[in-house]
Write a protein that holds these residues in place. Structure first.
Motif, PDB file in Angstrom:
ATOM      1  N   ALA A 160       3.433   0.271 -12.020  1.00 56.53           N
ATOM      2  CA  ALA A 160       2.986   1.602 -11.605  1.00 56.53           C
ATOM      3  C   ALA A 160       2.042   1.514 -10.407  1.00 56.53           C
ATOM      4  CB  ALA A 160       2.293   2.303 -12.765  1.00 56.53           C
ATOM      5  N   TYR A 161       1.138   0.548 -10.439  1.00 57.58           N
ATOM      6  CA  TYR A 161       0.193   0.364  -9.334  1.00 57.58           C
ATOM      7  C   TYR A 161       0.943   0.000  -8.048  1.00 57.58           C
ATOM      8  CZ  TYR A 161      -4.525  -0.753  -7.540  1.00 57.58           C
ATOM      9  OH  TYR A 161      -5.724  -0.776  -6.857  1.00 57.58           O
ATOM     10  N   CYS A 162       1.898  -0.905  -8.164  1.00 58.12           N
ATOM     11  CA  CYS A 162       2.676  -1.317  -6.996  1.00 58.12           C
ATOM     12  C   CYS A 162       3.485  -0.161  -6.411  1.00 58.12           C
ATOM     13  CB  CYS A 162       3.591  -2.480  -7.361  1.00 58.12           C
ATOM     14  SG  CYS A 162       2.714  -4.021  -7.724  1.00 58.12           S
ATOM     15  N   GLN A 163       4.013   0.668  -7.279  1.00 62.66           N
ATOM     16  CA  GLN A 163       4.773   1.820  -6.796  1.00 62.66           C
ATOM     17  C   GLN A 163       3.870   2.820  -6.073  1.00 62.66           C
ATOM     18  OE1 GLN A 163       6.757   3.270 -10.318  1.00 62.66           O
ATOM     19  NE2 GLN A 163       8.420   1.792 -10.166  1.00 62.66           N
ATOM     20  N   LEU A 164       2.657   2.985  -6.590  1.00 58.20           N
ATOM     21  CA  LEU A 164       1.706   3.849  -5.901  1.00 58.20           C
ATOM     22  C   LEU A 164       1.389   3.311  -4.512  1.00 58.20           C
ATOM     23  CD1 LEU A 164      -0.940   4.972  -8.558  1.00 58.20           C
ATOM     24  CD2 LEU A 164       0.482   6.446  -7.128  1.00 58.20           C
ATOM     25  N   MET A 165       1.134   2.012  -4.426  1.00 57.93           N
ATOM     26  CA  MET A 165       0.846   1.417  -3.120  1.00 57.93           C
ATOM     27  C   MET A 165       1.978   1.658  -2.140  1.00 57.93           C
ATOM     28  SD  MET A 165      -1.162  -2.197  -3.188  1.00 57.93           S
ATOM     29  CE  MET A 165       0.116  -3.031  -4.132  1.00 57.93           C
ATOM     30  N   ALA A 166       3.192   1.513  -2.600  1.00 58.70           N
ATOM     31  CA  ALA A 166       4.343   1.739  -1.730  1.00 58.70           C
ATOM     32  C   ALA A 166       4.363   3.181  -1.226  1.00 58.70           C
ATOM     33  CB  ALA A 166       5.632   1.411  -2.470  1.00 58.70           C
ATOM     34  N   SER A 167       3.971   4.115  -2.073  1.00 53.46           N
ATOM     35  CA  SER A 167       3.951   5.525  -1.658  1.00 53.46           C
ATOM     36  C   SER A 167       2.844   5.792  -0.648  1.00 53.46           C
ATOM     37  CB  SER A 167       3.784   6.435  -2.875  1.00 53.46           C
ATOM     38  OG  SER A 167       2.468   6.365  -3.424  1.00 53.46           O
ATOM     39  N   TRP A 168       1.752   5.055  -0.727  1.00 51.09           N
ATOM     40  CA  TRP A 168       0.652   5.244   0.230  1.00 51.09           C
ATOM     41  C   TRP A 168       1.023   4.739   1.616  1.00 51.09           C
ATOM     42  CZ3 TRP A 168      -3.143   2.640  -3.706  1.00 51.09           C
ATOM     43  CH2 TRP A 168      -3.353   3.524  -4.771  1.00 51.09           C
ATOM     44  N   SER A 169       1.987   3.851   1.695  1.00 50.82           N
ATOM     45  CA  SER A 169       2.365   3.270   2.980  1.00 50.82           C
ATOM     46  C   SER A 169       2.981   4.288   3.932  1.00 50.82           C
ATOM     47  CB  SER A 169       3.344   2.106   2.775  1.00 50.82           C
ATOM     48  OG  SER A 169       2.703   1.024   2.129  1.00 50.82           O
ATOM     49  N   VAL A 170       3.388   5.428   3.422  1.00 48.47           N
ATOM     50  CA  VAL A 170       3.981   6.454   4.280  1.00 48.47           C
ATOM     51  C   VAL A 170       2.989   7.586   4.547  1.00 48.47           C
ATOM     52  CG1 VAL A 170       6.311   5.910   3.523  1.00 48.47           C
ATOM     53  CG2 VAL A 170       5.019   7.678   2.315  1.00 48.47           C
ATOM     54  N   GLN A 171       1.768   7.450   4.064  1.00 49.08           N
ATOM     55  CA  GLN A 171       0.748   8.457   4.319  1.00 49.08           C
ATOM     56  C   GLN A 171       0.014   8.136   5.619  1.00 49.08           C
ATOM     57  OE1 GLN A 171      -1.656   9.890   1.118  1.00 49.08           O
ATOM     58  NE2 GLN A 171      -0.112   9.521  -0.436  1.00 49.08           N
ATOM     59  N   PRO A 172      -0.780   9.073   6.138  1.00 46.81           N
ATOM     60  CA  PRO A 172      -1.496   8.831   7.393  1.00 46.81           C
ATOM     61  C   PRO A 172      -2.376   7.586   7.317  1.00 46.81           C
ATOM     62  CG  PRO A 172      -1.581  11.156   6.804  1.00 46.81           C
ATOM     63  CD  PRO A 172      -0.987  10.441   5.624  1.00 46.81           C
ATOM     64  N   TYR A 173      -2.595   6.982   8.476  1.00 42.96           N
ATOM     65  CA  TYR A 173      -3.353   5.736   8.516  1.00 42.96           C
ATOM     66  C   TYR A 173      -4.730   5.866   7.883  1.00 42.96           C
ATOM     67  CZ  TYR A 173      -5.988   1.757  10.214  1.00 42.96           C
ATOM     68  OH  TYR A 173      -6.797   0.646  10.273  1.00 42.96           O
ATOM     69  N   ALA A 174      -5.401   6.988   8.045  1.00 45.63           N
ATOM     70  CA  ALA A 174      -6.727   7.167   7.443  1.00 45.63           C
ATOM     71  C   ALA A 174      -6.663   7.009   5.922  1.00 45.63           C
ATOM     72  CB  ALA A 174      -7.296   8.535   7.810  1.00 45.63           C
ATOM     73  N   ALA A 182      -9.172   3.655  -8.279  1.00 41.23           N
ATOM     74  CA  ALA A 182     -10.161   3.407  -9.336  1.00 41.23           C
ATOM     75  C   ALA A 182      -9.497   3.411 -10.710  1.00 41.23           C
ATOM     76  CB  ALA A 182     -11.270   4.445  -9.270  1.00 41.23           C
ATOM     77  N   ARG A 183      -8.649   4.376 -10.960  1.00 39.03           N
ATOM     78  CA  ARG A 183      -7.981   4.467 -12.264  1.00 39.03           C
ATOM     79  C   ARG A 183      -7.039   3.280 -12.482  1.00 39.03           C
ATOM     80  NH1 ARG A 183      -7.544  10.138 -10.663  1.00 39.03           N
ATOM     81  NH2 ARG A 183      -9.112  11.343 -11.827  1.00 39.03           N
ATOM     82  N   GLN A 184      -6.314   2.903 -11.437  1.00 36.54           N
ATOM     83  CA  GLN A 184      -5.371   1.799 -11.571  1.00 36.54           C
ATOM     84  C   GLN A 184      -6.087   0.468 -11.760  1.00 36.54           C
ATOM     85  OE1 GLN A 184      -1.997   1.910 -11.856  1.00 36.54           O
ATOM     86  NE2 GLN A 184      -2.256   4.129 -11.940  1.00 36.54           N
ATOM     87  N   GLU A 185      -7.223   0.295 -11.105  1.00 36.95           N
ATOM     88  CA  GLU A 185      -7.981  -0.947 -11.284  1.00 36.95           C
ATOM     89  C   GLU A 185      -8.470  -1.067 -12.732  1.00 36.95           C
ATOM     90  OE1 GLU A 185      -8.489  -3.505  -9.326  1.00 36.95           O
ATOM     91  OE2 GLU A 185      -7.433  -2.666  -7.593  1.00 36.95           O
ATOM     92  N   ASN A 186      -8.973   0.012 -13.280  1.00 33.55           N
ATOM     93  CA  ASN A 186      -9.415  -0.002 -14.667  1.00 33.55           C
ATOM     94  C   ASN A 186      -8.253  -0.302 -15.606  1.00 33.55           C
ATOM     95  OD1 ASN A 186      -9.652   1.994 -17.295  1.00 33.55           O
ATOM     96  ND2 ASN A 186     -11.529   0.846 -16.899  1.00 33.55           N
ATOM     97  N   ALA A 187      -7.106   0.323 -15.332  1.00 33.10           N
ATOM     98  CA  ALA A 187      -5.932   0.114 -16.177  1.00 33.10           C
ATOM     99  C   ALA A 187      -5.445  -1.333 -16.098  1.00 33.10           C
ATOM    100  CB  ALA A 187      -4.816   1.065 -15.754  1.00 33.10           C
TER     101      ALA A 187
END
Length: 208
Positions: A106-120, A193-198
């Motif tokens: 789940a964490y890895c999938q989230l990271m992949a989704s962030w890769s298409v968001q703005p650089y900031a 933060a939530r994913q790190e705790n999980a």
């Protein structure tokens, strides 16, 4: 109003505390972590770092040239880190070919989704992920062997300085971001933060 990394930490102190303080880390510090718990973390974190490498590369692709040096330094360090993980797994006679557990996936999938968001947004996520490692391995206090080696990898002064540089780059881009992009960055910070705790919890429940 311009969003900053420090404001995120001040706005969500409880969420960030849970991301960086966990019984898993406390037991590493005390030397009482069960081998199965730690081995679960190590194998799953290797899988996470593999995908994190892709995320960092995508962040570099979106970054302004002025940010290249810091990000390239991070990629160079990741190369060594992956080799180090393989060495640690071999020492413990662990296979790194295991499938990711649901939390890791789940964490890895989230990271992949962030890769298409703005650089900031990507820069904010990168800073938050690295800060979680940096603080998580330092806050419990000096760790006993063999876990002191892991604490040193992410708690050493050089890595701490790298995290500060990532914070400066994220702040720079957030300063010129729209309210919508700042809102996305805030949401990503909370998700990290939530994913790190999980992730700590995933490893901790193994062998209990």
């Amino acid at each position: 109003m311009t969003l900053t990394c420090n404001q995120l930490l001040e706005t969500y102190p409880d969420l960030w505390r849970d991301a960086t303080r966990h019984p898993f880390l406390d037991r590493c510090q005390a030397g009482t972590i069960e081998p199965q718990q730690f081995n679960t973390w190590l194998t799953q974190d290797y899988l996470f770092v593999t995908e994190f490498t892709r995320f960092l590369a995508n962040t570099l692709a979106a970054a302004p040239v002025a940010h290249f040096d810091v990000l390239l330094g991070g990629l160079n360090a990741i190369r060594d880190e992956l080799a180090w993980f393989r060495d640690k797994a071999q020492e413990r006679q662990l296979s790194l070919d295991s499938a990711p557990q649901a939390t890791c996936e789940a964490y890895c999938q989230l990271m992949a989704s962030w890769s298409v968001q703005p650089y900031a947004v990507q820069a904010t996520a990168l800073w938050a992920i690295e800060l979680a490692y940096n603080q998580g391995w330092q806050l419990p206090g000096v760790m006993v062997s063999p876990y002191d080696e892991f604490a040193q990898r992410w708690g050493n002064p050089g890595f701490t300085e790298y995290v500060k540089q990532l914070e400066a780059q994220a702040n720079e881009r957030l300063a010129g971001a729209s309210e919508d992009v700042q809102g996305q960055a805030e949401a990503v910070f909370q998700a990290v933060a939530r994913q790190e705790n999980a992730f700590w919890q995933m490893a901790f429940i193994q062998g209990c």
